[in-house]
Scaffold this motif. Sequence first.
Motif, PDB file in Angstrom:
ATOM      1  N   GLN A 192      -6.919  15.056  -2.842  1.00 50.44           N
ATOM      2  CA  GLN A 192      -5.564  15.058  -2.331  1.00 50.44           C
ATOM      3  C   GLN A 192      -5.468  15.496  -0.876  1.00 50.44           C
ATOM      4  O   GLN A 192      -4.608  15.036  -0.146  1.00 50.44           O
ATOM      5  CB  GLN A 192      -4.673  15.943  -3.201  1.00 50.44           C
ATOM      6  CG  GLN A 192      -4.501  15.419  -4.607  1.00 50.44           C
ATOM      7  CD  GLN A 192      -3.920  14.011  -4.626  1.00 50.44           C
ATOM      8  OE1 GLN A 192      -2.924  13.729  -3.973  1.00 50.44           O
ATOM      9  NE2 GLN A 192      -4.544  13.105  -5.362  1.00 50.44           N
ATOM     10  N   ASP A 212      -6.087   9.534   4.349  1.00 51.26           N
ATOM     11  CA  ASP A 212      -5.201   9.047   3.311  1.00 51.26           C
ATOM     12  C   ASP A 212      -5.988   9.008   1.997  1.00 51.26           C
ATOM     13  O   ASP A 212      -6.963   8.266   1.865  1.00 51.26           O
ATOM     14  CB  ASP A 212      -4.700   7.648   3.690  1.00 51.26           C
ATOM     15  CG  ASP A 212      -3.734   7.088   2.679  1.00 51.26           C
ATOM     16  OD1 ASP A 212      -4.170   6.754   1.557  1.00 51.26           O
ATOM     17  OD2 ASP A 212      -2.543   6.978   3.011  1.00 51.26           O
ATOM     18  N   SER A 213      -5.573   9.827   1.029  1.00 48.49           N
ATOM     19  CA  SER A 213      -6.335   9.948  -0.218  1.00 48.49           C
ATOM     20  C   SER A 213      -6.395   8.633  -0.987  1.00 48.49           C
ATOM     21  O   SER A 213      -7.390   8.336  -1.647  1.00 48.49           O
ATOM     22  CB  SER A 213      -5.773  11.062  -1.097  1.00 48.49           C
ATOM     23  OG  SER A 213      -4.432  10.803  -1.437  1.00 48.49           O
ATOM     24  N   GLU A 214      -5.350   7.821  -0.880  1.00 52.52           N
ATOM     25  CA  GLU A 214      -5.360   6.531  -1.575  1.00 52.52           C
ATOM     26  C   GLU A 214      -6.428   5.611  -0.984  1.00 52.52           C
ATOM     27  O   GLU A 214      -7.172   4.959  -1.714  1.00 52.52           O
ATOM     28  CB  GLU A 214      -3.980   5.874  -1.487  1.00 52.52           C
ATOM     29  CG  GLU A 214      -3.880   4.594  -2.283  1.00 52.52           C
ATOM     30  CD  GLU A 214      -2.480   4.001  -2.243  1.00 52.52           C
ATOM     31  OE1 GLU A 214      -2.377   2.776  -2.397  1.00 52.52           O
ATOM     32  OE2 GLU A 214      -1.507   4.754  -2.055  1.00 52.52           O
ATOM     33  N   ASN A 215      -6.524   5.569   0.356  1.00 54.36           N
ATOM     34  CA  ASN A 215      -7.568   4.763   0.993  1.00 54.36           C
ATOM     35  C   ASN A 215      -8.945   5.273   0.615  1.00 54.36           C
ATOM     36  O   ASN A 215      -9.867   4.485   0.367  1.00 54.36           O
ATOM     37  CB  ASN A 215      -7.423   4.789   2.513  1.00 54.36           C
ATOM     38  CG  ASN A 215      -6.324   3.893   3.025  1.00 54.36           C
ATOM     39  OD1 ASN A 215      -5.845   3.012   2.322  1.00 54.36           O
ATOM     40  ND2 ASN A 215      -5.901   4.127   4.253  1.00 54.36           N
ATOM     41  N   TYR A 216      -9.112   6.591   0.582  1.00 61.28           N
ATOM     42  CA  TYR A 216     -10.402   7.176   0.211  1.00 61.28           C
ATOM     43  C   TYR A 216     -10.824   6.702  -1.177  1.00 61.28           C
ATOM     44  O   TYR A 216     -11.939   6.242  -1.369  1.00 61.28           O
ATOM     45  CB  TYR A 216     -10.331   8.709   0.253  1.00 61.28           C
ATOM     46  CG  TYR A 216     -11.567   9.344  -0.324  1.00 61.28           C
ATOM     47  CD1 TYR A 216     -12.699   9.521   0.454  1.00 61.28           C
ATOM     48  CD2 TYR A 216     -11.628   9.714  -1.664  1.00 61.28           C
ATOM     49  CE1 TYR A 216     -13.854  10.065  -0.080  1.00 61.28           C
ATOM     50  CE2 TYR A 216     -12.773  10.254  -2.203  1.00 61.28           C
ATOM     51  CZ  TYR A 216     -13.882  10.430  -1.415  1.00 61.28           C
ATOM     52  OH  TYR A 216     -15.020  10.950  -1.946  1.00 61.28           O
ATOM     53  N   GLU A 217      -9.924   6.824  -2.139  1.00 57.58           N
ATOM     54  CA  GLU A 217     -10.262   6.462  -3.523  1.00 57.58           C
ATOM     55  C   GLU A 217     -10.544   4.970  -3.662  1.00 57.58           C
ATOM     56  O   GLU A 217     -11.482   4.567  -4.348  1.00 57.58           O
ATOM     57  CB  GLU A 217      -9.143   6.888  -4.477  1.00 57.58           C
ATOM     58  CG  GLU A 217      -9.111   8.377  -4.731  1.00 57.58           C
ATOM     59  CD  GLU A 217     -10.388   8.917  -5.362  1.00 57.58           C
ATOM     60  OE1 GLU A 217     -11.087   8.194  -6.107  1.00 57.58           O
ATOM     61  OE2 GLU A 217     -10.707  10.091  -5.091  1.00 57.58           O
ATOM     62  N   LYS A 218      -9.747   4.138  -3.008  1.00 56.86           N
ATOM     63  CA  LYS A 218      -9.964   2.694  -3.090  1.00 56.86           C
ATOM     64  C   LYS A 218     -11.298   2.305  -2.463  1.00 56.86           C
ATOM     65  O   LYS A 218     -12.038   1.488  -3.017  1.00 56.86           O
ATOM     66  CB  LYS A 218      -8.825   1.937  -2.397  1.00 56.86           C
ATOM     67  CG  LYS A 218      -7.534   1.944  -3.170  1.00 56.86           C
ATOM     68  CD  LYS A 218      -6.461   1.182  -2.410  1.00 56.86           C
ATOM     69  CE  LYS A 218      -5.154   1.162  -3.143  1.00 56.86           C
ATOM     70  NZ  LYS A 218      -4.101   0.486  -2.353  1.00 56.86           N
TER      71      LYS A 218
END
Length: 175
Positions: free
Chosen positions: A4, A151-157
């Motif tokens: 996060q 950006d945590s979403e970019n990291y996870e993707k």
Amino acid sequence: MGTQNLVLVVGSYDDAAAASSDYQTLRSGQDAGGYEIVGAVVLVRDKDGKVQVKEHGDKSVGHGAAWGAGAGVVVGLFAPPLLAATAVGAGIGAILGAIKKGREEKKLGDDIDEYLAPGTSAVVAVVDDRWADNVEKALARSEKRLTKAIDSENYEKLRKAIEESDDDIVAQINS
């Protein structure tokens, strides 16, 4: 560890040996329990502009899980074109494009030429933001440093896409 509140910490070096030494200091700090590193690499750019991704010393990154689990994500978050040059697969390309577009919209100044000019090196690490100060201190020999939120979403993707394409990426790197 959650994803996060991640930050990218970059230290720029005129001397590759100093970058390698700080990388070892960074890893030692983690081993001693001072902080946790999600992923870290040493990047070396020769005078002609060609970039080599290294962990430390002469041990190159790009073999199996070490690349997919951390190093590829770190490189992609720092400089999407470097990962795109070796990555295959539409999923990775789309995510790298979104990261690049997001940077342009936010006008983030982490230009590869500024932090990894020809003839220089960089240590690039992804850590939880609570460890950013400790990691910056470990990069004591760097001429300049950058710390910025990820950006945590970019990291996870990106992490998921790299893990799914790991064998293809390794084959491309080793060809």
